[in-house]
Design a protein around this motif. Structure first.
Motif, PDB file in Angstrom:
ATOM      1  N   SER A  26       0.737  -1.283   0.116  1.00  0.00           N
ATOM      2  CA  SER A  26      -0.050   0.064  -0.060  1.00  0.00           C
ATOM      3  C   SER A  26       0.619   1.238  -0.091  1.00  0.00           C
ATOM      4  CB  SER A  26      -0.859   0.386   1.148  1.00  0.00           C
ATOM      5  OG  SER A  26      -0.155   0.124   2.486  1.00  0.00           O
TER       6      SER A  26
ATOM      7  N   THR B 181      -5.029  -1.655  -5.472  1.00  0.00           N
ATOM      8  CA  THR B 181      -4.791  -0.229  -5.197  1.00  0.00           C
ATOM      9  C   THR B 181      -4.343  -0.292  -3.523  1.00  0.00           C
ATOM     10  OG1 THR B 181      -7.012  -0.123  -4.563  1.00  0.00           O
ATOM     11  CG2 THR B 181      -6.557   0.658  -6.777  1.00  0.00           C
ATOM     12  N   LYS B 183      -6.250   1.308  -1.431  1.00  0.00           N
ATOM     13  CA  LYS B 183      -7.452   1.079  -0.717  1.00  0.00           C
ATOM     14  C   LYS B 183      -7.936  -0.456  -0.423  1.00  0.00           C
ATOM     15  CE  LYS B 183     -11.369   2.852   0.728  1.00  0.00           C
ATOM     16  NZ  LYS B 183     -11.546   3.887   1.832  1.00  0.00           N
ATOM     17  N   GLU B 184      -7.850  -1.049  -1.606  1.00  0.00           N
ATOM     18  CA  GLU B 184      -8.107  -2.598  -1.500  1.00  0.00           C
ATOM     19  C   GLU B 184      -7.106  -3.342  -0.512  1.00  0.00           C
ATOM     20  OE1 GLU B 184      -8.848  -0.759  -4.164  1.00  0.00           O
ATOM     21  OE2 GLU B 184     -10.988  -1.535  -4.528  1.00  0.00           O
ATOM     22  N   TRP B 186      -5.500  -2.009   1.936  1.00  0.00           N
ATOM     23  CA  TRP B 186      -5.873  -1.872   3.439  1.00  0.00           C
ATOM     24  C   TRP B 186      -7.231  -2.641   3.950  1.00  0.00           C
ATOM     25  CZ3 TRP B 186      -3.899  -0.469   7.734  1.00  0.00           C
ATOM     26  CH2 TRP B 186      -2.518  -0.291   7.603  1.00  0.00           C
ATOM     27  N   SER B 225      -8.364   2.436   7.016  1.00  0.00           N
ATOM     28  CA  SER B 225      -8.682   1.965   5.953  1.00  0.00           C
ATOM     29  C   SER B 225      -9.929   2.489   5.264  1.00  0.00           C
ATOM     30  CB  SER B 225      -8.825   0.190   6.011  1.00  0.00           C
ATOM     31  OG  SER B 225     -10.006  -0.109   6.518  1.00  0.00           O
ATOM     32  N   TYR B 226     -10.922   2.681   5.932  1.00  0.00           N
ATOM     33  CA  TYR B 226     -12.067   3.222   5.341  1.00  0.00           C
ATOM     34  C   TYR B 226     -11.936   4.714   5.044  1.00  0.00           C
ATOM     35  CZ  TYR B 226     -17.048   4.229   4.499  1.00  0.00           C
ATOM     36  OH  TYR B 226     -18.228   4.576   4.038  1.00  0.00           O
ATOM     37  N   VAL B 229      -6.904   6.118   4.134  1.00  0.00           N
ATOM     38  CA  VAL B 229      -6.057   5.583   3.234  1.00  0.00           C
ATOM     39  C   VAL B 229      -6.051   6.659   1.960  1.00  0.00           C
ATOM     40  CG1 VAL B 229      -5.826   3.814   1.528  1.00  0.00           C
ATOM     41  CG2 VAL B 229      -6.191   3.279   3.441  1.00  0.00           C
ATOM     42  N   THR B 230      -7.209   6.816   1.262  1.00  0.00           N
ATOM     43  CA  THR B 230      -7.016   7.796   0.059  1.00  0.00           C
ATOM     44  C   THR B 230      -6.361   9.115   0.346  1.00  0.00           C
ATOM     45  OG1 THR B 230      -9.170   6.591  -0.519  1.00  0.00           O
ATOM     46  CG2 THR B 230      -8.420   8.451  -1.806  1.00  0.00           C
ATOM     47  N   SER B 235      -4.997   6.673  -3.173  1.00  0.00           N
ATOM     48  CA  SER B 235      -5.541   5.508  -3.841  1.00  0.00           C
ATOM     49  C   SER B 235      -5.989   5.885  -5.126  1.00  0.00           C
ATOM     50  CB  SER B 235      -6.277   4.791  -3.172  1.00  0.00           C
ATOM     51  OG  SER B 235      -6.579   3.707  -3.506  1.00  0.00           O
ATOM     52  N   THR B 238      -9.028   4.192  -7.433  1.00  0.00           N
ATOM     53  CA  THR B 238     -10.177   3.879  -6.599  1.00  0.00           C
ATOM     54  C   THR B 238     -11.362   5.020  -6.654  1.00  0.00           C
ATOM     55  OG1 THR B 238      -8.822   2.656  -5.167  1.00  0.00           O
ATOM     56  CG2 THR B 238     -10.982   2.932  -4.412  1.00  0.00           C
TER      57      THR B 238
END
Lengths: 93, 240
Positions: A26, B181, B183-184, B186, B225-226, B229-230, B235, B238
């Motif tokens: 990540s 990605t 996101k996925e 995490w 993660s929700y 992350v972005t 990400s 995503t």
């Protein structure tokens, strides 16, 4: 050896290592966007062979595949020893 | 209606500050009623279940945590205290999310609604488990630790089903089950993390306070993660 593979503690270690590998992934993906831009467009193993020269940035995918394969094998070992399954196998033979 | 949302937040916060006593519980009930009203308003306003953007998902998950508290207070936990924390936390996090009133055609699918609905239940259960873990760390009452484990197990099951439904939806919408990605990755890390906690707890590798602490820490992995992350890692491929 088989006991080690079936051990739930081994599964815990694999889970912990998988978390570490995925965290590495990540971080690597967003920092190397040009390298990873087409990873979702072509099959993974083909993408890996095309980008073999960048193994320094893609090593974590190999590790993830290795760990997932181990998890599946452990699961298979565990399942094959499950009383219900062993009874079924005995009945059919 | 935005005023109702702000009022809801203030009343929730007031209920949290009153904590254990009877007055706090009454104020909590008022906040929960307002919360329900606001979720109903969003449902009618959008014309579909309010689970299609982060704002509504957090709001719906917050409502569910509030409803669990009613049950938990009657059956298991007499002193409410920390239990008011969750709806407030969810409403607080929702304050920073953009309200999106439209959905793309690819999201208008029963698999997407199933995925998002299961995610809402998973979010509410996993966070409720963490708060009960906090109660155990405070009171050292064994029942709370067991309750934390069971609620987290239920949350993990819903989370697993949500991931499966999400993969099917994404395959039908985009032709692939999985994207590489951050996101996925995490989301998978979160699933691994809770698997680790649940397996460790099941085989007694993790016990007592250590198990409770690892369970409680899961909420940080979940929210990172929700929501984290972005903006933090980025990400780019995503959409959601």
């Amino acid at each position: 050896m088989l006991r080690l593979l079936k051990s739930i503690k081994t599964a815990l270690v694999i889970l912990f290592l998988s978390i570490t590998v995925f965290v590495a992934g990540s971080i690597y993906i967003p920092r190397n966007l040009s390298l990873f831009s087409d990873i979702n467009d072509i099959p993974l193993f083909r993408w890996l062979s095309l980008n073999y020269s960048s193994i320094g940035k893609t090593f974590w995918i190999y590790l993830a595949i290795f760990l997932m394969a181990n998890s599946l094998r452990d699961f298979n070992n565990w399942l094959s020893e499950y009383p219900f399954i062993t009874k079924l196998i005995k009945r059919s033979t | 209606m935005s005023h109702l949302f702000i009022l809801l937040f203030i009343i929730s916060l007031y209920a949290l500050s009153l904590s254990d006593d009877r007055k706090g519980y009454r104020v909590f009930l008022i906040a929960l009623f307002l919360h329900l009203l606001y979720v109903l308003y969003r449902t009618f306003h959008l014309g579909h279940p309010p689970i299609t953007d982060k704002f509504d998902i957090l709001l719906s998950a917050g409502l569910l945590t509030g409803l669990y508290q009613l049950y938990l207070k009657r059956r298991w936990i007499r002193e409410a205290g920390y239990l008011y924390l969750l709806p407030v936390l969810f409403v607080f996090l929702a304050l920073f999310q953009e309200r999106i009133d439209t959905i793309s055609s690819s999201m208008n699918s029963s698999w997407f609604y199933l995925h998002a609905g299961l995610l809402v239940i998973a979010l509410s259960l996993l966070t409720t488990g963490s708060v009960i873990g906090l109660l155990y760390l405070k009171n050292s009452e064994h029942t709370f630790e067991l309750l934390q484990y069971r609620i987290t197990l239920a949350g993990w099951l819903f989370f697993s089903l949500s991931i499966i439904a999400g993969s099917i939806w994404f395959f039908l919408a985009q032709g692939v089950y999985w994207l590489w990605t951050a996101k996925e990755l995490w989301l998978t890390i979160t699933w691994f993390y809770y698997s680790l906690y649940l397996h460790g707890r099941y085989v007694n590798f993790l016990k007592g306070e250590r198990a409770a602490e690892i369970g409680v820490a899961g909420v940080f992995v979940l929210f990172f993660s929700y929501l984290g992350v972005t903006p933090i890692l980025g990400s780019p491929w995503t959409q959601f």
